[in-house]
Design an enzyme around this catalytic site. Structure first.
Site, short mmCIF file in Angstrom:
data_model
loop_
_atom_site.label_atom_id
_atom_site.label_comp_id
_atom_site.label_asym_id
_atom_site.label_seq_id
_atom_site.Cartn_x
_atom_site.Cartn_y
_atom_site.Cartn_z
N ASP A 173 0.39 23.22 -6.18
CA ASP A 173 1.09 22.11 -6.81
C ASP A 173 0.30 21.61 -8.02
OD1 ASP A 173 3.18 20.26 -7.01
OD2 ASP A 173 3.15 19.85 -4.87
N ASP A 244 12.06 18.82 -6.60
CA ASP A 244 12.14 19.21 -5.19
C ASP A 244 13.57 19.04 -4.70
OD1 ASP A 244 9.40 19.28 -5.43
OD2 ASP A 244 9.02 18.16 -3.60
#
Length: 429
Positions: A173, A244
């Site tokens: 990430d 997301d």
């Protein structure tokens, strides 16, 4: 000296309701700009470790930080028990929150002793005994998105640790990345992801690398965003492009809106994907009780058309029969995993409908007719408009029902239900 950090663009799409998603311009992703990387950076391309889109399971969308050894291994056993592992869902990835809040005495990452009492090497060992692959999460910043230790300053140490744990897949990430004064955001991200890419290459074990960098540039302008995708495709095997997908606690409308949003931005990135290097529009929510059967089928079919990674994020042990059937549909999986490795392209776009076409390795084509509207409708396209080779006739097979049809040149899906998709495999001649 303190540096500004770049936060994650959003761990969830909470607050991104249907009205917001459908606002003008948000769903109409533009055509890709040039994705060629800048000349200042030279990096060896990452090994091609994902010749077809990765498939598996990740805890994040369903469990978030409510993760532990039992949850991971129970879902892994369910993949095997249901037959989904045999159909390709073979990589089990532990997302954020698996770590202790502090590194160990040698500055090493330490698994949370309550959540993972036997450690992460044990988790990997158990997964490998089941015939599965072991994936793990880290972050190129100072902290992960949930404020656990990041890998910044520890790239080689962490890569070697993952290799010792027999990790097969790393998702990196990009939260909490400090951007030094006088240095640009893109240059900083490229440097940090490049360092981790090199460290994983040199760790002595083949590790599939999922890069999240493009997700942090989705709203920085298309030229920058597509350029970031370009260098991400050199540093890793797949990359997250944007937001997301919605989490478990989101409303049904928000979940469907997030699937629609991720599909529509990713479908416009086909020019930036190539065989072995995959655009990743995030997890499959198939199995979530808040989605209708048509919505689950649509996500599965559209992700397959986009040659997207098929990574489930749900409780596999509680899948309904319908969800197991959708996730395990070998005819649809074959479209996603087709060895030609081409992402399907939009060949017809209406206000609430999309038609995609994708060539397949054996000379067949896949055609998806998607009804995003709230009422049933008939959708059609001619073989010529879809880009199919000219032929006297075409054989069509509905990949959900298995039903065979024949056409003289028009591909029709009659009364496609609201939020539904008809996926055909088309054989010319």
């Amino acid at each position: 000296m303190s540096h500004p950090s770049v936060p994650r663009i959003g761990r969830t799409v909470a607050g991104l309701g249907t009205a917001a998603v459908c606002s003008a311009g948000l769903l109409a992703a533009p055509a890709p700009a040039s994705a060629s990387p800048g000349a200042r950076h030279t990096t060896r391309p990452y090994p091609n470790l994902a010749t077809t889109p990765p498939m598996g399971w990740n805890n994040w969308s369903y469990y978030a930080c409510r993760i532990n050894e039992k949850v991971v291994l129970d879902n892994a056993r369910a993949l095997v028990r249901t037959g989904l592992a045999r159909r390709g869902y073979d990589t089990v990835t532990v997302d954020d929150c698996w770590m202790s809040r502090r590194r160990g005495p040698r500055d090493e990452l330490v698994p949370d002793p309550v959540k993972f009492p036997h450690g992460m090497a044990y988790v990997g060992q158990q997964l490998h005994r089941m015939g599965l692959r072991f994936g793990i999460y880290t972050d190129v910043g100072t902290l992960t998105c949930e404020k656990y230790p990041g890998s910044l300053g520890h790239f080689r140490q962490d890569a070697q640790l993952f290799a010792r744990w027999k990790v097969d897949y790393v998702k990196a990430d990009g939260c909490n990345v400090p951007v030094p004064r006088g240095r640009g955001k893109e240059e900083t991200y490229r440097d940090l992801y490049g360092q981790l890419s090199s460290a994983l290459r040199d760790a002595g074990r083949p590790i599939t690398f999922s890069v999240s960098a493009p997700a942090y540039f989705q709203f920085d302008g298309d030229r920058v965003w597509h350029r970031v995708i370009g260098w991400s495709s050199e540093l890793g095997n797949l990359w997250r492009g944007g937001r997301d997908v919605a989490g478990r606690k989101s409303s049904p409308a928000t979940k469907w809106a997030s699937i629609l949003y991720n599909f529509r931005y990713n479908a416009n990135l086909a020019e930036l994907q190539r065989p072995g290097r995959w655009n990743d529009p995030d997890f499959l929510l198939v199995g979530d009780s808040d989605l209708t059967r048509q919505e689950m089928r649509s996500q599965m079919s559209l992700w397959a058309m986009m040659a997207a990674p098929l990574i489930s994020s749900t409780d596999v042990g509680k899948l309904s029969g319908a969800a197991r059937e959708i996730l395990g549909n070998e005819r649809v999986i074959a479209v996603d995993q087709d060895p030609l490795g081409v992402q399907g392209r939009i060949v017809q776009q209406g206000r609430d409908s999309t038609v995609l076409a994708k060539p397949l390795a054996n000379g067949d084509w896949a055609i998806a007719l998607f009804n995003a509207g709230d009422a049933a409708r008939t959708l059609s396209i001619t073989a010529g408009a879809a880009g199919l080779p000219e032929a006297g006739s075409y054989r069509l097979r509905d990949l959900v029902t298995g039903r065979g049809l024949r056409s003289d040149g028009e591909i029709v899906a009659r009364q496609v239900p609201a939020h539904g998709t008809v996926l055909y495999r088309v054989t010319p001649g």
